[in-house]
Design a protein around this motif. Structure first.
Motif, PDB file in Angstrom:
ATOM      1  N   LYS A  59      -0.598  11.968  -8.369  1.00 51.06           N
ATOM      2  CA  LYS A  59       0.489  11.276  -9.041  1.00 51.06           C
ATOM      3  C   LYS A  59       1.272  12.213  -9.958  1.00 51.06           C
ATOM      4  O   LYS A  59       2.458  12.028 -10.180  1.00 51.06           O
ATOM      5  CB  LYS A  59      -0.048  10.089  -9.848  1.00 51.06           C
ATOM      6  CG  LYS A  59      -0.600   8.977  -8.962  1.00 51.06           C
ATOM      7  CD  LYS A  59      -1.031   7.791  -9.772  1.00 51.06           C
ATOM      8  CE  LYS A  59      -1.547   6.664  -8.881  1.00 51.06           C
ATOM      9  NZ  LYS A  59      -1.973   5.478  -9.633  1.00 51.06           N
ATOM     10  N   VAL A  60       0.584  13.203 -10.516  1.00 54.82           N
ATOM     11  CA  VAL A  60       1.257  14.129 -11.419  1.00 54.82           C
ATOM     12  C   VAL A  60       2.370  14.869 -10.705  1.00 54.82           C
ATOM     13  O   VAL A  60       3.423  15.167 -11.262  1.00 54.82           O
ATOM     14  CB  VAL A  60       0.240  15.148 -12.007  1.00 54.82           C
ATOM     15  CG1 VAL A  60       0.956  16.175 -12.870  1.00 54.82           C
ATOM     16  CG2 VAL A  60      -0.830  14.425 -12.810  1.00 54.82           C
ATOM     17  N   PHE A  61       2.129  15.164  -9.421  1.00 58.93           N
ATOM     18  CA  PHE A  61       3.097  15.922  -8.634  1.00 58.93           C
ATOM     19  C   PHE A  61       3.887  15.033  -7.687  1.00 58.93           C
ATOM     20  O   PHE A  61       4.513  15.520  -6.771  1.00 58.93           O
ATOM     21  CB  PHE A  61       2.381  17.008  -7.821  1.00 58.93           C
ATOM     22  CG  PHE A  61       1.647  18.001  -8.670  1.00 58.93           C
ATOM     23  CD1 PHE A  61       2.333  18.982  -9.349  1.00 58.93           C
ATOM     24  CD2 PHE A  61       0.275  17.930  -8.793  1.00 58.93           C
ATOM     25  CE1 PHE A  61       1.654  19.900 -10.132  1.00 58.93           C
ATOM     26  CE2 PHE A  61      -0.405  18.846  -9.580  1.00 58.93           C
ATOM     27  CZ  PHE A  61       0.284  19.829 -10.248  1.00 58.93           C
ATOM     28  N   GLY A 467       4.114  -7.476   9.150  1.00 57.08           N
ATOM     29  CA  GLY A 467       4.525  -8.365   8.077  1.00 57.08           C
ATOM     30  C   GLY A 467       5.454  -7.654   7.104  1.00 57.08           C
ATOM     31  O   GLY A 467       6.441  -7.035   7.498  1.00 57.08           O
ATOM     32  N   ASP A 468       5.116  -7.692   5.836  1.00 60.47           N
ATOM     33  CA  ASP A 468       5.947  -7.091   4.788  1.00 60.47           C
ATOM     34  C   ASP A 468       5.447  -5.714   4.368  1.00 60.47           C
ATOM     35  O   ASP A 468       5.780  -5.239   3.268  1.00 60.47           O
ATOM     36  CB  ASP A 468       5.978  -8.007   3.553  1.00 60.47           C
ATOM     37  CG  ASP A 468       6.698  -9.314   3.834  1.00 60.47           C
ATOM     38  OD1 ASP A 468       7.623  -9.304   4.669  1.00 60.47           O
ATOM     39  OD2 ASP A 468       6.331 -10.345   3.235  1.00 60.47           O
ATOM     40  N   TYR A 469       4.665  -5.073   5.239  1.00 62.39           N
ATOM     41  CA  TYR A 469       4.083  -3.783   4.864  1.00 62.39           C
ATOM     42  C   TYR A 469       4.341  -2.727   5.939  1.00 62.39           C
ATOM     43  O   TYR A 469       4.455  -3.026   7.123  1.00 62.39           O
ATOM     44  CB  TYR A 469       2.576  -3.929   4.607  1.00 62.39           C
ATOM     45  CG  TYR A 469       2.271  -4.854   3.458  1.00 62.39           C
ATOM     46  CD1 TYR A 469       2.259  -4.390   2.144  1.00 62.39           C
ATOM     47  CD2 TYR A 469       2.020  -6.206   3.680  1.00 62.39           C
ATOM     48  CE1 TYR A 469       2.000  -5.244   1.085  1.00 62.39           C
ATOM     49  CE2 TYR A 469       1.762  -7.072   2.634  1.00 62.39           C
ATOM     50  CZ  TYR A 469       1.749  -6.584   1.335  1.00 62.39           C
ATOM     51  OH  TYR A 469       1.502  -7.442   0.292  1.00 62.39           O
ATOM     52  N   HIS A 470       4.422  -1.507   5.483  1.00 57.72           N
ATOM     53  CA  HIS A 470       4.655  -0.350   6.347  1.00 57.72           C
ATOM     54  C   HIS A 470       3.674   0.735   5.946  1.00 57.72           C
ATOM     55  O   HIS A 470       3.563   1.081   4.770  1.00 57.72           O
ATOM     56  CB  HIS A 470       6.106   0.143   6.162  1.00 57.72           C
ATOM     57  CG  HIS A 470       6.405   1.459   6.804  1.00 57.72           C
ATOM     58  ND1 HIS A 470       7.316   2.371   6.276  1.00 57.72           N
ATOM     59  CD2 HIS A 470       5.926   2.032   7.950  1.00 57.72           C
ATOM     60  CE1 HIS A 470       7.378   3.434   7.052  1.00 57.72           C
ATOM     61  NE2 HIS A 470       6.552   3.255   8.069  1.00 57.72           N
ATOM     62  N   ILE A 471       2.951   1.263   6.913  1.00 58.34           N
ATOM     63  CA  ILE A 471       2.076   2.391   6.643  1.00 58.34           C
ATOM     64  C   ILE A 471       2.633   3.602   7.379  1.00 58.34           C
ATOM     65  O   ILE A 471       2.993   3.525   8.551  1.00 58.34           O
ATOM     66  CB  ILE A 471       0.610   2.104   7.042  1.00 58.34           C
ATOM     67  CG1 ILE A 471      -0.311   3.153   6.439  1.00 58.34           C
ATOM     68  CG2 ILE A 471       0.428   1.973   8.550  1.00 58.34           C
ATOM     69  CD1 ILE A 471      -1.771   2.758   6.433  1.00 58.34           C
ATOM     70  N   SER A 472       2.762   4.712   6.667  1.00 55.31           N
ATOM     71  CA  SER A 472       3.332   5.936   7.229  1.00 55.31           C
ATOM     72  C   SER A 472       2.452   7.113   6.844  1.00 55.31           C
ATOM     73  O   SER A 472       2.337   7.452   5.661  1.00 55.31           O
ATOM     74  CB  SER A 472       4.761   6.157   6.708  1.00 55.31           C
ATOM     75  OG  SER A 472       5.309   7.348   7.230  1.00 55.31           O
ATOM     76  N   PRO A 487       6.177   2.483  -2.570  1.00 55.57           N
ATOM     77  CA  PRO A 487       4.790   2.869  -2.282  1.00 55.57           C
ATOM     78  C   PRO A 487       3.794   2.020  -3.056  1.00 55.57           C
ATOM     79  O   PRO A 487       4.057   1.609  -4.193  1.00 55.57           O
ATOM     80  CB  PRO A 487       4.742   4.339  -2.716  1.00 55.57           C
ATOM     81  CG  PRO A 487       5.851   4.487  -3.710  1.00 55.57           C
ATOM     82  CD  PRO A 487       6.919   3.531  -3.290  1.00 55.57           C
ATOM     83  N   LEU A 488       2.674   1.735  -2.426  1.00 59.98           N
ATOM     84  CA  LEU A 488       1.596   0.978  -3.054  1.00 59.98           C
ATOM     85  C   LEU A 488       0.338   1.821  -3.089  1.00 59.98           C
ATOM     86  O   LEU A 488       0.141   2.707  -2.252  1.00 59.98           O
ATOM     87  CB  LEU A 488       1.325  -0.317  -2.291  1.00 59.98           C
ATOM     88  CG  LEU A 488       2.433  -1.378  -2.261  1.00 59.98           C
ATOM     89  CD1 LEU A 488       1.980  -2.557  -1.413  1.00 59.98           C
ATOM     90  CD2 LEU A 488       2.779  -1.836  -3.665  1.00 59.98           C
ATOM     91  N   GLU A 493      -4.353  -4.689   1.732  1.00 58.44           N
ATOM     92  CA  GLU A 493      -3.251  -4.638   2.696  1.00 58.44           C
ATOM     93  C   GLU A 493      -3.292  -3.347   3.505  1.00 58.44           C
ATOM     94  O   GLU A 493      -3.036  -3.348   4.713  1.00 58.44           O
ATOM     95  CB  GLU A 493      -1.899  -4.751   1.983  1.00 58.44           C
ATOM     96  CG  GLU A 493      -1.658  -6.083   1.303  1.00 58.44           C
ATOM     97  CD  GLU A 493      -2.185  -6.099  -0.120  1.00 58.44           C
ATOM     98  OE1 GLU A 493      -2.790  -5.069  -0.541  1.00 58.44           O
ATOM     99  OE2 GLU A 493      -1.991  -7.110  -0.809  1.00 58.44           O
ATOM    100  N   ARG A 494      -3.609  -2.254   2.842  1.00 62.70           N
ATOM    101  CA  ARG A 494      -3.701  -0.969   3.541  1.00 62.70           C
ATOM    102  C   ARG A 494      -4.814  -1.005   4.583  1.00 62.70           C
ATOM    103  O   ARG A 494      -4.641  -0.537   5.712  1.00 62.70           O
ATOM    104  CB  ARG A 494      -3.940   0.164   2.551  1.00 62.70           C
ATOM    105  CG  ARG A 494      -3.998   1.554   3.206  1.00 62.70           C
ATOM    106  CD  ARG A 494      -4.163   2.644   2.147  1.00 62.70           C
ATOM    107  NE  ARG A 494      -4.152   3.958   2.754  1.00 62.70           N
ATOM    108  CZ  ARG A 494      -5.220   4.569   3.266  1.00 62.70           C
ATOM    109  NH1 ARG A 494      -6.395   3.947   3.228  1.00 62.70           N
ATOM    110  NH2 ARG A 494      -5.121   5.763   3.808  1.00 62.70           N
ATOM    111  N   ASP A 495      -5.940  -1.584   4.216  1.00 63.40           N
ATOM    112  CA  ASP A 495      -7.061  -1.685   5.157  1.00 63.40           C
ATOM    113  C   ASP A 495      -6.675  -2.526   6.369  1.00 63.40           C
ATOM    114  O   ASP A 495      -7.042  -2.198   7.508  1.00 63.40           O
ATOM    115  CB  ASP A 495      -8.283  -2.299   4.465  1.00 63.40           C
ATOM    116  CG  ASP A 495      -8.821  -1.406   3.361  1.00 63.40           C
ATOM    117  OD1 ASP A 495      -8.566  -0.183   3.404  1.00 63.40           O
ATOM    118  OD2 ASP A 495      -9.486  -1.930   2.445  1.00 63.40           O
ATOM    119  N   LEU A 496      -5.933  -3.620   6.119  1.00 66.78           N
ATOM    120  CA  LEU A 496      -5.511  -4.491   7.219  1.00 66.78           C
ATOM    121  C   LEU A 496      -4.569  -3.756   8.157  1.00 66.78           C
ATOM    122  O   LEU A 496      -4.718  -3.835   9.390  1.00 66.78           O
ATOM    123  CB  LEU A 496      -4.821  -5.740   6.662  1.00 66.78           C
ATOM    124  CG  LEU A 496      -4.196  -6.682   7.701  1.00 66.78           C
ATOM    125  CD1 LEU A 496      -5.267  -7.229   8.644  1.00 66.78           C
ATOM    126  CD2 LEU A 496      -3.447  -7.825   7.006  1.00 66.78           C
TER     127      LEU A 496
END
Length: 534
Positions: A59-61, A467-472, A487-488, A493-496
């Motif tokens: 997160k710092v970078f 649905g309302d999520y995008h994984i890239s 970004p989350l 949701e990520r696991d799903l």
């Protein structure tokens, strides 16, 4: 490569500078002797470790801004090894055979995508019933992204005709292409087909499958493909040959007065969009039997060289002078002037195409679909999803009323819904069992369906929307109602999404390992029964 603009003076100069920067430290070090072996080994070890540190995960970078800035911050060694190891494993699925057996229990391992056809007809209620089967014309525009073809795009509307047509059409504002390049648009849009290893058309031999071309042809349609370039590019010709299209028009089909795009380095991509549109109207005469044609444009391809450029440069200046663009949008536009000038050229060519079509007797009984194959990668992307965010509209004089849909759909959903419309309203015979990836335009990429996978390049299957999520590439994003994304952090949701995405990749792997989508009996019996009908 010269025609695409990759072999430019700037790119060569940057390459020379990069090589020099990499070589000079070693040259300097070779002139000096490091007395301690441990110092040299420590520096080498530290350099290797730093090369693999995923700086973008800290997160710092954390890098904000457009996708270019985010990619620049990635660990290149980590990306290189991850990409190549993944590719090797996918091409040698036997390496993971034990894990795969456990994961695929309960699935149809022989034909993982085979299912009964149950797509609902959502289009019929919007159309007047015609006394004869309507013609179908699909126009795929090279690099037509939402960012510059809609008033709500982050650059603004540079396609005034397309925007005006969308207000008279069935328009899906949140539509996604299936890839970041052209290679997948034909099999996805017309066949709702999986990617295989490096794109469906990259396979040595195309497996038996259903698509719009061969199904409509079996039902009495004349079929055709119109392109201004080399149809061998991305194996388009192979796809059309397999589908037995009646007419294939590419760069060798034109003569004067049709014009080629301007050359760069002695090479041209092919014929301008005006030529492709006019050629289709010349070749396809008015007839009693229905026809289905797909047109793929070219003028908005890198290096964005067009004929009559001065005229469209003036149109660009007039567009900016309207004063409706915010300072940020105006800055975006000026930084991408050349690309957007080519977009204005395309829009003008498309408008002239419709003007000419309206003079024909068959215009009133024709359904038109307009979409983009992907967004231009040469225009900086505001977010990851923007690479795939492209317009989708269905226009026809047969429409009762226009309607804008705001749920998420993809190119995978188009063919199932088109065939459901023709089946339900015009008794077109369609297969009872299919291998469509998409669930149709009613369901799209919603949580009611299976989601939508997207292949950024022929070696990168890293994007998935559900649905309302995008994984890239492992990073989860939340999508809002207009496909803006944030970004989350880690969560359920990520696991799903990973679970859904892995299921698709596993099924895709099973398909290209077996190299068969459906039993031969289903394929052969459909065409035998359909063609034998009076």
């Amino acid at each position: 490569m010269e025609a695409s603009g990759m072999l430019s003076f700037t790119n060569i100069a940057l390459l020379i500078l990069l090589v020099a920067c990499a070589y000079i430290p070693f040259w300097i070090a070779s002139k000096k002797t490091i007395k301690s072996t441990y110092v040299g080994l420590s520096m080498l070890f530290l350099g290797v470790i730093v090369s693999f540190i995923p700086v973008d995960r800290f997160k710092v970078f954390k890098i904000s801004g457009d996708e270019f800035a985010q990619n620049a911050a990635r660990s290149k060694w980590r990306y290189f090894l991850n990409s190549n190891v993944t590719n090797y494993i996918e091409e040698h699925p036997g390496m993971l055979v034990f894990g795969a057996e456990k994961e695929t229990s309960g699935e149809n391992q022989s034909y993982p995508f085979l299912r009964n056809e149950d797509t609902k007809d959502i289009l019929g209620t919007y159309f007047q019933k015609s006394s004869s089967v309507p013609n179908l014309v699909i126009i795929v525009v090279e690099g037509l992204g939402h960012a510059y073809s809609s008033p709500s795009g982050y650059i603004g509307n540079f396609t005034p005709f397309i925007d005006s047509l969308s207000k008279k059409s069935l328009y899906w504002e949140n539509n996604l292409s299936s890839s970041g390049r052209t290679f997948s648009v034909l099999p996805t849009l017309t066949g709702s087909l999986p990617f295989a290893s490096h794109g469906f058309l990259e396979q040595d031999t195309l497996p038996a499958h259903f698509n719009l071309f061969n199904i409509l042809k079996a039902n009495g349609f004349n079929t055709g493909f119109f392109y201004g370039g080399n149809s061998k590019f991305d194996f388009m010709e192979k796809f059309m040959t397999y589908s037995k299209v009646d007419t294939l028009v590419d760069q060798w089909s034109y003569a004067e007065p049709y014009k080629k795009l301007p050359e760069k380095g002695g090479e041209s991509w092919g014929y301008e969009d005006q030529a492709v549109f006019a050629k289709m109207l010349e070749v396809q005469k008015v007839q009693q039997t229905p026809y289905f044609h797909l047109l793929l444009t070219l003028s908005t391809h890198n290096p964005f060289l067009i004929n009559n450029a001065a005229f469209y440069e003036k149109l660009f200046d007039k567009r900016l002078a309207l004063g409706d663009l915010t300072p940020d949008r105006k800055k975006w536009a000026l930084q991408n002037r050349k690309q957007l000038v080519s977009v204005l050229n395309l829009d003008d060519a498309l408008q002239q195409f419709f003007r000419d079509y309206q003079k024909r007797a068959d215009f009133a009984n024709t359904i038109f679909i307009i979409t983009g194959d992907h967004a231009m990668p040469e225009i900086p992307l505001e977010s990851k999803i923007d690479r795939y965010h492209v317009p989708l509209m269905i226009y026809s004089p047969l429409l009762k009323a226009a309607h804008t849909f705001r749920h998420k759909v993809s190119h995978f959903d188009v063919t199932p819904s088109l065939l459901a419309f023709y089946r339900n309203n015009y008794q077109v015979n369609t297969p009872g069992q299919v291998t469509w990836i998409g669930r149709g335009l009613e369901i799209g990429a919603s949580a009611k369906g299976n989601g939508a996978a997207m292949m950024q390049s022929k070696n990168q299957l890293i994007d998935f929307v559900y649905g309302d999520y995008h994984i890239s590439d492992g990073q989860l994003y939340k999508l809002d109602a207009t496909l803006n994304e944030e970004p989350l952090s880690e969560g359920s949701e990520r696991d799903l999404l990973i679970k859904r995405f892995e299921l698709f990749k596993r099924q895709n792997k099973q398909f290209y390992t077996k190299k068969q989508l459906l039993p031969d009996s289903i394929f052969k019996n459909y065409f035998k029964q359909t063609i034998s009908k009076p």
